[in-house]
Design a protein around this motif. Sequence first.
Motif, PDB file in Angstrom:
ATOM      1  N   GLU A 386      56.103 -36.666 -52.614  1.00  0.00           N
ATOM      2  CA  GLU A 386      56.583 -37.921 -52.030  1.00  0.00           C
ATOM      3  C   GLU A 386      56.981 -38.914 -53.113  1.00  0.00           C
ATOM      4  O   GLU A 386      58.057 -39.521 -53.057  1.00  0.00           O
ATOM      5  CB  GLU A 386      55.476 -38.510 -51.155  1.00  0.00           C
ATOM      6  N   VAL A 387      56.118 -39.089 -54.123  1.00  0.00           N
ATOM      7  CA  VAL A 387      56.409 -40.038 -55.198  1.00  0.00           C
ATOM      8  C   VAL A 387      57.623 -39.591 -56.000  1.00  0.00           C
ATOM      9  O   VAL A 387      58.472 -40.404 -56.384  1.00  0.00           O
ATOM     10  CB  VAL A 387      55.181 -40.190 -56.118  1.00  0.00           C
ATOM     11  N   THR A 388      57.739 -38.296 -56.241  1.00  0.00           N
ATOM     12  CA  THR A 388      58.855 -37.762 -57.017  1.00  0.00           C
ATOM     13  C   THR A 388      60.190 -38.065 -56.344  1.00  0.00           C
ATOM     14  O   THR A 388      61.147 -38.508 -56.999  1.00  0.00           O
ATOM     15  CB  THR A 388      58.695 -36.242 -57.188  1.00  0.00           C
ATOM     16  N   VAL A 389      60.263 -37.851 -55.043  1.00  0.00           N
ATOM     17  CA  VAL A 389      61.505 -38.121 -54.307  1.00  0.00           C
ATOM     18  C   VAL A 389      61.861 -39.598 -54.378  1.00  0.00           C
ATOM     19  O   VAL A 389      63.026 -39.973 -54.574  1.00  0.00           O
ATOM     20  CB  VAL A 389      61.362 -37.655 -52.843  1.00  0.00           C
ATOM     21  N   LYS A 390      60.860 -40.457 -54.234  1.00  0.00           N
ATOM     22  CA  LYS A 390      61.124 -41.891 -54.259  1.00  0.00           C
ATOM     23  C   LYS A 390      61.619 -42.362 -55.625  1.00  0.00           C
ATOM     24  O   LYS A 390      62.472 -43.256 -55.722  1.00  0.00           O
ATOM     25  CB  LYS A 390      59.848 -42.658 -53.879  1.00  0.00           C
ATOM     26  N   MET A 391      61.099 -41.753 -56.687  1.00  0.00           N
ATOM     27  CA  MET A 391      61.469 -42.196 -58.021  1.00  0.00           C
ATOM     28  C   MET A 391      62.872 -41.755 -58.431  1.00  0.00           C
ATOM     29  O   MET A 391      63.445 -42.302 -59.362  1.00  0.00           O
ATOM     30  CB  MET A 391      60.453 -41.674 -59.036  1.00  0.00           C
ATOM     31  N   VAL A 392      63.437 -40.769 -57.751  1.00  0.00           N
ATOM     32  CA  VAL A 392      64.812 -40.369 -58.049  1.00  0.00           C
ATOM     33  C   VAL A 392      65.755 -41.538 -57.826  1.00  0.00           C
ATOM     34  O   VAL A 392      66.694 -41.771 -58.603  1.00  0.00           O
ATOM     35  CB  VAL A 392      65.220 -39.159 -57.180  1.00  0.00           C
ATOM     36  N   LEU A 393      65.515 -42.299 -56.773  1.00  0.00           N
ATOM     37  CA  LEU A 393      66.353 -43.453 -56.459  1.00  0.00           C
ATOM     38  C   LEU A 393      66.286 -44.494 -57.575  1.00  0.00           C
ATOM     39  O   LEU A 393      67.300 -45.090 -57.953  1.00  0.00           O
ATOM     40  CB  LEU A 393      65.911 -44.067 -55.128  1.00  0.00           C
ATOM     41  N   VAL A 394      65.088 -44.703 -58.124  1.00  0.00           N
ATOM     42  CA  VAL A 394      64.937 -45.625 -59.251  1.00  0.00           C
ATOM     43  C   VAL A 394      65.727 -45.118 -60.455  1.00  0.00           C
ATOM     44  O   VAL A 394      66.406 -45.891 -61.140  1.00  0.00           O
ATOM     45  CB  VAL A 394      63.445 -45.792 -59.617  1.00  0.00           C
ATOM     46  N   GLY A 395      65.671 -43.811 -60.708  1.00  0.00           N
ATOM     47  CA  GLY A 395      66.400 -43.235 -61.834  1.00  0.00           C
ATOM     48  C   GLY A 395      67.905 -43.401 -61.714  1.00  0.00           C
ATOM     49  O   GLY A 395      68.578 -43.779 -62.673  1.00  0.00           O
ATOM     50  N   VAL A 396      68.430 -43.150 -60.522  1.00  0.00           N
ATOM     51  CA  VAL A 396      69.879 -43.299 -60.310  1.00  0.00           C
ATOM     52  C   VAL A 396      70.293 -44.760 -60.481  1.00  0.00           C
ATOM     53  O   VAL A 396      71.372 -45.059 -61.000  1.00  0.00           O
ATOM     54  CB  VAL A 396      70.270 -42.780 -58.907  1.00  0.00           C
TER      55      VAL A 396
END
Length: 581
Positions: A386-396
């Motif tokens: 769950e956290v990994t998916v959410k952090m992708v948005l921060v990375g982009v």
Amino acid sequence: MAPSAAPTSPDAAPAAFPAFTRAQKVFTMLGALLGLLLAALDQTIVATAGPAIQADLGISPALYPWLTTSYLVASTMMVPVWGKLSDLLGRRAVLAAGIVVFLLGSFLCGVSRSTVSLVLFRAVQGLGSAALFTGALSVVADLFPPRERGKYQGLFGAMFGLSSVVGPLAGGFITDRLGWHWVFFINLPVGTVALALVLLRMPKLRPEGVSRGKLDVTGAVLLALAVVPLLLALSLGRGSDQVAHGGGWAWGSWQVLGMFALAAVGTALFIREERRAREPLLDLKLFRQRTFGLGNAAVFIIGAVFLSGVVFLPLFMVNVVGLSATHSGLTLTPLTLGVVAGNVLSGQLVSRLGRYKGLMLGSLVLLMVGFTVMGFTLTPDSTQAEVTVKMVLVGVGLGPSIPLYTLAIQNSVSPQQIGVATSAATFFRQLGMTLGVALMGAVFATTLSHELGTRVASATEGLPPKLRAELVSEVPGAGGEGGAARTAFHAEEVKQRVRAELEAERQRVKASDSAVAGVDVQEKRALEAVDRTDRALKESFTRAVKAVYRCAILVALLAFLVTLRLPEQPLQRGRVRTPAK
């Protein structure tokens, strides 16, 4: 020139641009990328090897942060100096000098046998890395016209992202198999290849029309007086509770306040010197251009959240999700890939569209959405996936910040000032990162300390004083360590120790049934307290991490508002002139 106007000749009209052969471009880019890779990888590799270095050299907790602080301070201080030198002497000379200094520092770090020498030689590495960062990004502006720069600068931004994935893995492998000294020696062969490419296949890349003036040495000294105390104060300032456990000085101490005062004096003297200098280190008139001034302001603000969105997440993954330190670092890999994707994609788009402001604003909206998701949806029950998916948005959202703002700032100045402009963007980004980590660290530590102070006390209430003290000592941060804590609270291990201790007590009083029954009740209460403490810990860390992301939303919003006022200057394709040397 009006503040919002596009640069005057030679930039107002489609700029004449030097012609380079394909081989010159390829080998120059390879040399610059390898040089940048050296500096970017070194930070993450050394961080992974840090515990082994500390154990081998017996570095005290108070001195341990200096392994990073000395590197960061030296690098940030030298960025404007190398930028000016690259305009005066050419990119090839600066890149070559930077690689030599960096390799010298790497070799000396590898042969170090004491803490003091290692800290000093890390500073030497930092001096060289500043040239690699500045020179590499300036090379793109020399090789390609503004319209084409974005897609190539995206490659350099992607290099930063990839280094954060490869670095920890390489650092762990090298440290385990060869020893920590080789995390520095490994730079030597890579740097030698980069130096050969720069010296043998790279043109001088010295802007036309730049006189061979002298470096503003007085300005450089005053810049050091302004920057070094500021970075030291931000890096070593601590909350009062943290000082007792992790070294450093309290924010209100005379040491920290004195460094801030010295930095203020140095800044005032530097500004005064730059206004009077014939060949200033940083031409303050450039800030009259709205694109240059607002672009650097936005870079500084975004820098404040660039690392903050990443630094505190491993603490959540270790203490809440329950991962090991290694696996918590791997959780950042998708975020890093998001940064790489944002870098490359934004660079390609800006080269096709010829415009950058819309992409900047769009990326900041994505970043705010990512921070909002993290700041309001994290729970003590969140999973790694769950956290990994959410952090992708921060990375982009973070990805486009490096190439697009550098491109806009470079596009606002003449070719003769590319080095100064690039170094200014790098300088303000690094200052913002340092300030952001310090401020967000204070938010994290304050929130965590408050939450642990109330929740753990409530969870352990009613236990015998000795058992309660032992339980509290097992909680990361409960003793004032705050954000420095990295060791998770393992409830099952604590329960096993509780059972063992009370079993010994049970054997001691086994002749009395009533006493045994009392021990049984005590054991039940203690095990329940362990579960409550585990939950209290997870809730405390969750609230502290969420507080960081909620503050980051406001910082990103400020960057959005500044970018909204940023004038957009057209990106010219450029005209070919005489072949470059």
